[in-house]
Design a protein around this motif. Structure first.
Motif, PDB file in Angstrom:
ATOM      1  N   PRO A  84       0.825  -1.210   0.000  1.00  0.00           N
ATOM      2  CA  PRO A  84       0.000   0.000   0.000  1.00  0.00           C
ATOM      3  C   PRO A  84       0.859   1.260   0.000  1.00  0.00           C
ATOM      4  O   PRO A  84       2.056   1.211   0.269  1.00  0.00           O
ATOM      5  CB  PRO A  84      -0.788  -0.092   1.318  1.00  0.00           C
ATOM      6  CG  PRO A  84      -0.503  -1.414   1.907  1.00  0.00           C
ATOM      7  CD  PRO A  84       0.743  -1.929   1.268  1.00  0.00           C
ATOM      8  N   THR A  86       0.492   4.219   1.931  1.00  0.00           N
ATOM      9  CA  THR A  86       0.869   4.716   3.262  1.00  0.00           C
ATOM     10  C   THR A  86       0.617   3.616   4.280  1.00  0.00           C
ATOM     11  O   THR A  86      -0.067   2.642   3.993  1.00  0.00           O
ATOM     12  CB  THR A  86       0.028   5.947   3.646  1.00  0.00           C
ATOM     13  OG1 THR A  86      -1.345   5.605   3.486  1.00  0.00           O
ATOM     14  CG2 THR A  86       0.382   7.138   2.789  1.00  0.00           C
ATOM     15  N   ASP A  87       1.135   3.794   5.484  1.00  0.00           N
ATOM     16  CA  ASP A  87       0.983   2.775   6.537  1.00  0.00           C
ATOM     17  C   ASP A  87       1.316   1.390   5.980  1.00  0.00           C
ATOM     18  O   ASP A  87       0.532   0.453   6.127  1.00  0.00           O
ATOM     19  CB  ASP A  87      -0.452   2.770   7.094  1.00  0.00           C
ATOM     20  CG  ASP A  87      -0.716   3.970   7.975  1.00  0.00           C
ATOM     21  OD1 ASP A  87       0.259   4.562   8.469  1.00  0.00           O
ATOM     22  OD2 ASP A  87      -1.892   4.314   8.158  1.00  0.00           O
ATOM     23  N   ASN A  88       2.461   1.279   5.337  1.00  0.00           N
ATOM     24  CA  ASN A  88       2.768   0.021   4.647  1.00  0.00           C
ATOM     25  C   ASN A  88       3.602  -0.947   5.472  1.00  0.00           C
ATOM     26  O   ASN A  88       4.065  -1.952   4.955  1.00  0.00           O
ATOM     27  CB  ASN A  88       3.429   0.297   3.295  1.00  0.00           C
ATOM     28  CG  ASN A  88       4.602   1.236   3.431  1.00  0.00           C
ATOM     29  OD1 ASN A  88       5.077   1.460   4.539  1.00  0.00           O
ATOM     30  ND2 ASN A  88       5.061   1.772   2.337  1.00  0.00           N
ATOM     31  N   VAL A  89       3.788  -0.627   6.762  1.00  0.00           N
ATOM     32  CA  VAL A  89       4.427  -1.596   7.672  1.00  0.00           C
ATOM     33  C   VAL A  89       3.595  -1.670   8.951  1.00  0.00           C
ATOM     34  O   VAL A  89       2.818  -0.766   9.255  1.00  0.00           O
ATOM     35  CB  VAL A  89       5.885  -1.194   8.027  1.00  0.00           C
ATOM     36  CG1 VAL A  89       6.763  -1.176   6.802  1.00  0.00           C
ATOM     37  CG2 VAL A  89       5.935   0.137   8.755  1.00  0.00           C
ATOM     38  N   PHE A  90       3.760  -2.766   9.687  1.00  0.00           N
ATOM     39  CA  PHE A  90       3.108  -2.880  10.992  1.00  0.00           C
ATOM     40  C   PHE A  90       4.043  -2.227  12.005  1.00  0.00           C
ATOM     41  O   PHE A  90       5.007  -2.851  12.463  1.00  0.00           O
ATOM     42  CB  PHE A  90       2.845  -4.342  11.344  1.00  0.00           C
ATOM     43  CG  PHE A  90       1.915  -5.021  10.385  1.00  0.00           C
ATOM     44  CD1 PHE A  90       0.567  -4.711  10.364  1.00  0.00           C
ATOM     45  CD2 PHE A  90       2.391  -5.959   9.488  1.00  0.00           C
ATOM     46  CE1 PHE A  90      -0.293  -5.322   9.464  1.00  0.00           C
ATOM     47  CE2 PHE A  90       1.540  -6.578   8.591  1.00  0.00           C
ATOM     48  CZ  PHE A  90       0.191  -6.262   8.580  1.00  0.00           C
TER      49      PHE A  90
END
Lengths: 250, 297
Positions: A84, A86-90
């Motif tokens: 994705p 944005t926010d592409n990692v936990f």
């Protein structure tokens, strides 16, 4: 590998954002989707991934209609990777947990082997395996998200604006990494991008969307060289009077 | 002092079970499910019914917990998934309405009079000068074990990693191959089981009534918010803090402070004390004692 056939899609009760899009992408090529804000680039990628269900038309992967297949099943059963925008990692999990989550459905031996390969491939992550992903820089997060998508050895990789928020240097590194993945694995990569010049620099083919339709499609090198294209969609100088489009306007 | 600690623990573990369930579900589906406290009453009443039908209490309790877990999943799929499409505020109001429906069902089926499990009455045990009954000890042990098992699941299992990943970013979790709906329903099941266990634990140590869940509503919410709504283990710490505040109000003799031999604050002020504490803590730390994973994203 991927075939999008006259897809229409939108959100909720709203109008169609995609109005009959056709697109194909094969193994061993990078296909980039370009266009101004609001033209439907990310919606098209979400449609291919399965986050948005088409209202009409079909999305096929390897000849099978996967329009109604949810994302998590495509990842497991159709070997699809998705990164994705944005926010592409936990951010609350460690680097190692982030990557290994992408390989839950693989046998343990294969998972460990793939993990070791990725650590060798991306040494910047190898030295930070036990750190929380929230401690990584923007570029490292992008590489981490790529590694998470790659650990399951996908056949299809979907990237939503991989250069978003990166410095020019990091952007160059990320695009180089994407091109290297294509060359080494023969993967089918579909990439939505805002940085059109840089994307066309690594892509094989491109689709330029306008108001939910494919306005222009063609070889990336041709689009990059065409003055009309540069003027209309890439923000370049207006074409000279004798300049004629060399791409296929749809 | 030892008696105070024992009393706090007895109160805290049951509060913690329900508050952990509330916080875990909130972290995944982003709305505080008011009806969760009624799952505690449902568990207690079902266990009582099964015991009256002839099952040993342990078997009745296990069956009741499993049944409540299933009821929680069914309600999540049939009611809350649909309400959530209209927004979390609508879902919360819906859960409040459902909670009232539960109350009505309890009154009709179990009646207004308090009930007790059939238990042997034994003399209290002595531990470092503190007194507690055998039932209290077993109940606290089982509840503490359940909290420990939940923590192990959360931090040491694949399901736990999927739960934390889904709570952090559900879109990315889907893109990673996690069936987020399945994970959510698993957590909803676990929250129902824990709420039922909390309700049974409370009833074993005292009595149960149709009002049990609503009586737990405010302390459970206070514990979950204090611990950082969405942070499951923070809710357990919040439960200890709330239980300590309540126990201090009801059990501590404030007489010596005011030159009296005996001065206890009326038990009716217990909830007020816990809320005063909640307000003070939130003024200093608005997101609770432990910032949740949801808030950190």
């Amino acid at each position: 590998m991927i075939r999008v056939n006259k897809v229409r899609a939108g959100y909720g009760d709203g109008p169609d954002i995609l109005q009959g899009i056709d697109l194909t992408a094969s193994g061993g090529e990078i296909v980039t989707i370009l266009g101004p804000n609001g033209c439907g680039k990310s919606t098209l990628l979400k449609c291919i991934a399965g986050f948005v269900r088409p209202r009409g038309g079909a999305v096929e992967m390897e000849g099978r209609d996967v329009s109604a297949v949810p994302v998590h099943e495509k990842v497991k059963n159709h070997r699809m990777g998705f990164v994705p925008q944005t926010d592409n990692v936990f951010s609350t999990l460690t680097v190692a947990d982030n990557i290994l989550l992408g390989a839950r459905h693989l046998p343990v031996a294969e998972r460990n082997e793939r993990y070791a390969e990725l650590m060798a491939q991306y040494p910047s992550l190898a030295s930070k395996q036990e750190r929380k992903a929230s401690a990584l820089s923007g570029g490292e997060r992008q590489i981490l998200s790529l590694a998470r998508a790659l650990i399951s050895n996908p056949k299809v990789l979907l990237l939503d604006e991989p250069s978003a928020g990166l410095s020019p240097l990091m952007m160059h590194e990320v695009f180089a990494a994407i091109a290297e993945i294509r060359d080494r694995t023969g993967m089918c990569i579909v990439m939505v991008e805002q940085n059109a010049f840089e994307a066309l620099g690594v892509a094989d083919r491109a689709y330029v969307l306008s108001l939910g339709k494919v306005a222009i499609e063609g070889r990336a090198a041709d689009l990059l060289a065409d003055p009309a294209m540069r003027h209309l969609y890439l923000g370049g100088e207006p074409p000279a009077a004798e300049g004629k489009p060399r791409f296929a306007a749809v | 002092m030892v008696q105070f600690v024992v009393d706090v623990l007895i109160r805290a573990v049951d509060l913690a079970l329900i508050a952990i369930g509330l916080s875990s579900v909130y972290s995944l589906i982003r709305f505080p499910n008011v009806a969760l406290v009624q799952y505690a009453t449902t568990g207690a009443l079902l266990a009582l019914g099964l015991q009256m039908a002839g099952l040993p209490l342990v078997v009745a309790a296990i069956a009741a917990c499993a049944l409540v877990g299933i009821i929680a999943v069914v309600l999540n799929v049939v009611v809350f998934e649909r309400l959530l499409r209209a927004g979390s505020a609508i879902a919360m109001v819906g859960s409040l309405a459902l909670s009232m429906v539960f109350s009505a069902i309890f009154l009709v089926t179990a009646g207004p009079r308090p009930k007790r499990f059939e238990l042997e009455i034994n003399p209290p045990l002595r531990f470092l000068g503190a007194r507690l009954t055998e039932h209290q000890l077993i109940s606290v042990g089982i509840s503490a074990l359940a909290i420990g098992v939940f923590a192990l699941i959360l931090f040491r299992t694949d399901l736990g990693r999927c739960m934390r990943a889904t709570a952090t970013n559900s879109v990315l979790a889907s893109a990673t191959g996690i069936d987020t709906r399945k994970v959510t329903n698993t957590v909803v099941f676990l929250s129902g089981v824990m709420a039922a266990l909390g309700g049974i634990g409370l009833s074993v140590k005292g009595e149960m009534s149709a009002q049990l869940g609503l009586d737990m509503l405010l302390p459970v919410f206070a514990a979950a918010i204090l611990g950082g709504l969405g942070n499951a283990l923070g809710a357990a710490v919040g439960a200890v803090v709330i239980a300590a505040a309540e126990t201090m109000v009801t059990n501590v003799n404030f007489g010596p402070l005011f030159g009296e031999s005996v001065l206890f604050i009326p038990a009716a002020y217990a909830t007020a004390a816990s809320f005063l504490l909640l307000v003070v803590v939130l003024l200093i730390k608005p997101y609770g004692l432990f910032v949740s994973e949801v808030k950190r994203v």
